[in-house]
Design an enzyme around this catalytic site. Structure first.
Site, mmCIF file in Angstrom:
data_model
loop_
_atom_site.group_PDB
_atom_site.id
_atom_site.type_symbol
_atom_site.label_atom_id
_atom_site.label_comp_id
_atom_site.label_asym_id
_atom_site.label_seq_id
_atom_site.Cartn_x
_atom_site.Cartn_y
_atom_site.Cartn_z
ATOM 1 N N GLU A 41 6.024 -2.121 7.183
ATOM 2 C CA GLU A 41 4.645 -1.792 7.563
ATOM 3 C C GLU A 41 4.461 -1.794 9.075
ATOM 4 O OE1 GLU A 41 2.369 -0.477 5.924
ATOM 5 O OE2 GLU A 41 3.082 -0.760 3.881
ATOM 6 N N TYR A 124 -5.436 -3.286 8.377
ATOM 7 C CA TYR A 124 -4.656 -2.459 7.451
ATOM 8 C C TYR A 124 -3.400 -3.193 6.981
ATOM 9 C CZ TYR A 124 -0.948 0.359 5.734
ATOM 10 O OH TYR A 124 0.085 0.776 4.958
ATOM 11 N N ASP A 142 -5.500 3.153 5.302
ATOM 12 C CA ASP A 142 -4.813 3.715 6.464
ATOM 13 C C ASP A 142 -5.324 5.138 6.684
ATOM 14 O OD1 ASP A 142 -3.652 5.047 4.306
ATOM 15 O OD2 ASP A 142 -1.883 5.464 5.500
#
Length: 348
Positions: A41, A124, A142
């Site tokens: 991520e 996020y 996102d």
DNA sequence: GATCCGTGGGC
DNA sequence: TGCCCAAGGAT
């Protein structure tokens, strides 16, 4: 306010047929290791999947567990990150690894609030890790999911002001089943079908209920603020090589462009690195030497400016503090500096 | 809210 | 070619 209706089943069906297989991905009910989810991520922030894959594989090979990463040197981590961009991510990654390893016995917090406290993890990424690694029903919005929801619900408020409304819609449509798959399914779907330009509305399983499709405004959403024009900057980089083939390089300050990265001394292209007068190109040289100009320049485009970089060359021994002489061949450099070296090595 | 912070691919 | 953009965060 009624609860928004959204064809969750259609998204899961699409994901089961077309969802990608990725090195960090598992399918419900299996959950991927939090270390892998977090690492991917962070790398995926503003970066496409194809670019991330080789870096992810390299990092997990070098540092199989988070405490391995925590134990690595910062310079080692920065070098491994070289070329990926947004180098603050690498510094925060290393800091966060140290915190998780030292203060949490190597285990990530399993909830959004705990994750959010780690450096480099914002709203996020905290939501994504909580959902994907821990199966939490967290909010995961996102740029991909923003686009799908802005279109499906025809949200015309410009970004980033629309974020609150989009987040509320996400919470309304979030299903109880497959909480780790849902955001990944939406992102894969948005990336492959509900694309920014030329969205595939003709074959879209959501087209029946999509408000933007009905209004013919899908490609115009989401609305974003107009972009500013990029200024053009000019700078100079100094490449000196000694008789043993080593080049003079420095570690840049953590603040600012290419922060914390290995780089050739340079001037004129950031606010803090002095003035560059092309009429007097060697005035900002890092030390006295028989400098000459390379026959070509380097062009590079950053997020908020374009750069033309002159390149100065010298053969020189004994300049600068010895600890700043780094062997160039194995060094991994940010792309701008890699371009500078490509020009320099042809003429040294 | 606005600005800063990389890079490479698509069109 | 030039512009757009991509699984954002920190300040």
């Amino acid at each position: 306010m009624t609860i928004a209706s959204f064809p969750v089943t259609a998204i899961f069906d699409w994901y089961d047929r077309h969802g990608r297989s990725l090195p960090w991905r598992r399918r419900w009910p299996e959950l991927a290791p939090a270390y892998h989810v977090w690492l991917s991520e962070i790398m995926l922030q503003q970066t496409v999947v194809a670019t991330v894959i080789p870096y992810f594989l390299d990092f997990t090979r070098r540092w199989p567990e988070i405490c391995d990463l925590a134990a690595a040197g910062q310079d080692e981590v920065m070098a491994a990150w070289a070329g990926l961009g947004y180098y603050a991510r690498a510094r925060n990654l290393h800091r966060a690894a140290g915190i998780v390893c030292a203060e949490h016995e190597g285990r990530f917090p399993a909830d959004v609030e705990g994750l959010r406290r780690l450096p480099g993890i914002g709203p996020y990424t905290a939501g994504a890790i909580a959902a994907i690694a821990f199966g939490r029903h967290s909010t995961v919005v996102d740029g991909n999911i923003e686009r799908v929801l802005a279109r499906y619900f025809a949200i015309t408020t410009p970004l980033p002001a629309a974020k609150a409304e989009i987040g509320a819609r996400y919470d309304e449509i979030l299903p109880s089943e497959r909480p780790s798959d849902f955001p990944q399914a939406l992102m894969d779907f948005a990336n492959a079908v509900c694309t920014p330009r030329n969205p595939g509305c003709g074959a879209c399983p959501l087209a029946g209920g999509c408000a933007a499709r009905r209004a013919g405004t899908a490609e115009a959403l989401p609305v974003k603020a107009p972009k500013k024009t990029k200024p053009q900057r000019r700078g100079i980089a100094f490449v000196a090589i000694d008789s043993r083939g080593r080049t003079f390089m420095e570690t840049r300050a953590e603040r600012g462009m290419l922060g914390g990265m290995l780089a050739f001394p340079s001037a004129g292209w950031t606010p803090d690195d002095g003035v560059y007068d092309p009429e007097n190109p060697f005035a900002s040289a890092p030390f006295g030497a028989d400098w000459r100009m390379a026959g070509e320049t380097v062009s590079h485009v950053f997020t908020h400016f374009s750069l033309t970089m002159d390149v100065a060359l010298a053969e020189h021994d004994g300049a600068g503090p010895p600890e700043n002489w780094h062997p160039v061949r194995p060094a991994r450099l940010p792309t701008l500096m890699r371009k500078v070296w490509t020009v320099a090595r042809r003429q040294l």
